[in-house]
Motif scaffolding. Structure first.
Motif, PDB file in Angstrom:
ATOM      1  N   GLY A 143     -89.390  12.111 -83.629  1.00 43.09           N
ATOM      2  CA  GLY A 143     -88.136  11.529 -83.296  1.00 43.09           C
ATOM      3  C   GLY A 143     -87.125  11.615 -84.608  1.00 43.09           C
ATOM      4  N   VAL A 144     -87.566  11.544 -85.722  1.00 42.27           N
ATOM      5  CA  VAL A 144     -86.642  12.018 -86.932  1.00 42.27           C
ATOM      6  C   VAL A 144     -86.342  13.406 -86.851  1.00 42.27           C
ATOM      7  N   GLY A 190     -76.596  11.317 -78.845  1.00 35.96           N
ATOM      8  CA  GLY A 190     -76.617  10.743 -80.365  1.00 35.96           C
ATOM      9  C   GLY A 190     -77.637  10.252 -80.568  1.00 35.96           C
ATOM     10  N   TYR A 191     -78.828  10.501 -80.149  1.00 37.46           N
ATOM     11  CA  TYR A 191     -80.074  10.079 -80.593  1.00 37.46           C
ATOM     12  C   TYR A 191     -81.193  10.636 -79.813  1.00 37.46           C
ATOM     13  N   SER A 204     -90.858   6.895 -80.058  1.00 36.63           N
ATOM     14  CA  SER A 204     -89.986   6.843 -81.025  1.00 36.63           C
ATOM     15  C   SER A 204     -88.755   7.064 -80.575  1.00 36.63           C
ATOM     16  N   VAL A 205     -87.699   6.355 -81.390  1.00 39.15           N
ATOM     17  CA  VAL A 205     -86.254   6.803 -81.206  1.00 39.15           C
ATOM     18  C   VAL A 205     -85.752   6.877 -82.571  1.00 39.15           C
ATOM     19  N   ALA A 206     -84.815   7.806 -82.565  1.00 41.68           N
ATOM     20  CA  ALA A 206     -84.317   8.180 -84.028  1.00 41.68           C
ATOM     21  C   ALA A 206     -82.616   8.653 -83.928  1.00 41.68           C
ATOM     22  N   GLY A 218     -80.306  12.799 -93.692  1.00 44.72           N
ATOM     23  CA  GLY A 218     -81.484  12.497 -93.128  1.00 44.72           C
ATOM     24  C   GLY A 218     -81.576  11.777 -91.890  1.00 44.72           C
ATOM     25  N   ALA A 219     -82.513  11.206 -91.515  1.00 45.82           N
ATOM     26  CA  ALA A 219     -82.906  10.511 -90.026  1.00 45.82           C
ATOM     27  C   ALA A 219     -83.397   9.248 -90.183  1.00 45.82           C
TER      28      ALA A 219
END
Length: 260
Positions: A143-144, A190-191, A204-206, A218-219
């Motif tokens: 995700g990130v 946006g994610y 995951s969500v980031a 960064g994320a």
């Protein structure tokens, strides 16, 4: 053991760095013969370099005769900006997210073709995952990583898509056209989202940390069990934390400029 044919042309510093570079998450402890084989260096050379590295504190010797990274090298690594200012600024907001969710909270940066994890918070309830502080994982499978890749320079994204894409699970997106569409969707909403693409049983969500029109520093991400599929409910808190980190980084940068 392979013979180091380039040894005469490699500096002593280069050989020492080659030794340090053979340690990774799968090989945190190595014996002399393993060090020599993985670094492609003669055993006498490795013996001499290891003695000096242990003396300085870059390596440490265990009771069973194996070697690992020493505390002095770790101490030096903490001075890197990504492990310093970004982590220091982000950690309080990560702790707030953890208290609200009791799930894995990740902070990662874009380094080459990898997502480099610089901080991770987890608890007893958190789903077990492969990430750890200091680990590198593929951008397209995390995700990130997707959040960072969606905001990366277009030339870099094209280069990334031209590479072979590692399949971590059967759900990893490895088709170039499909990944490109996923990155466009990530940028638009946006994610980033993943579903068992890095580890089976987790999703995951980031979001990327904003930075005044530049590539994100960064994320920030949250990893949960796949049975908890309502990732969208986590976005507002996650986005608020990322925006707060971005504002804090901007404030520090502006103060530094004013002080010069």
């Amino acid at each position: 053991m392979a013979v180091d044919r380039d040894a005469p042309r490699r500096s002593m510093a280069g050989r020492a760095l080659a030794l340090l570079g053979v340690f990774d998450a799968e090989h945190p402890r190595l014996r002399l013969t393993e060090l020599a084989r993985r670094a492609d260096l003669p055993l006498p050379t490795v013996h001499r370099l290891v003695r000096e590295l242990v003396s300085w504190g870059a390596l440490q010797r265990d009771a069973d005769g194996s070697y690992g990274i020493g505390l002095r090298l770790w101490e030096a690594a903490t001075l890197a900006p990504v492990a310093g200012r970004l982590r220091e600024v982000a950690l309080p907001f990560m702790q707030d997210l953890y208290e609200a969710t009791r799930e894995n909270i990740h902070l990662a940066v874009h380094d080459g073709f990898d997502a480099l994890y610089v901080e991770k918070l987890a608890g007893h309830r958190s789903v077990p995952i492969v990430s750890r502080t200091g680990a590198r994982l593929p951008l397209h499978a995390t995700g990130v990583g997707k959040a960072l890749l969606a905001r990366a320079d277009p030339a870099f994204v094209r280069a990334y898509l031209e590479r072979p894409l590692l399949r971590c699970t059967r759900y990893t997106i490895t088709e170039r056209a499909r990944l490109a569409r996923e990155l466009r969707a990530t940028a638009a909403r946006g994610y980033a989202l993943t579903s068992e693409e890095m580890t089976l049983g987790s999703c995951s969500v980031a979001v990327a940390i904003p930075a005044d029109g530049q590539e994100p520093p960064g994320a920030l991400g949250i990893v949960v069990r796949s049975v908890r599929t309502d990732l969208h409910r986590l976005v507002p808190d996650l986005r608020a934390a990322a925006e707060a980190i971005g504002r804090r980084l901007d404030d520090l940068a502006h103060r530094a400029v004013r002080s010069t």
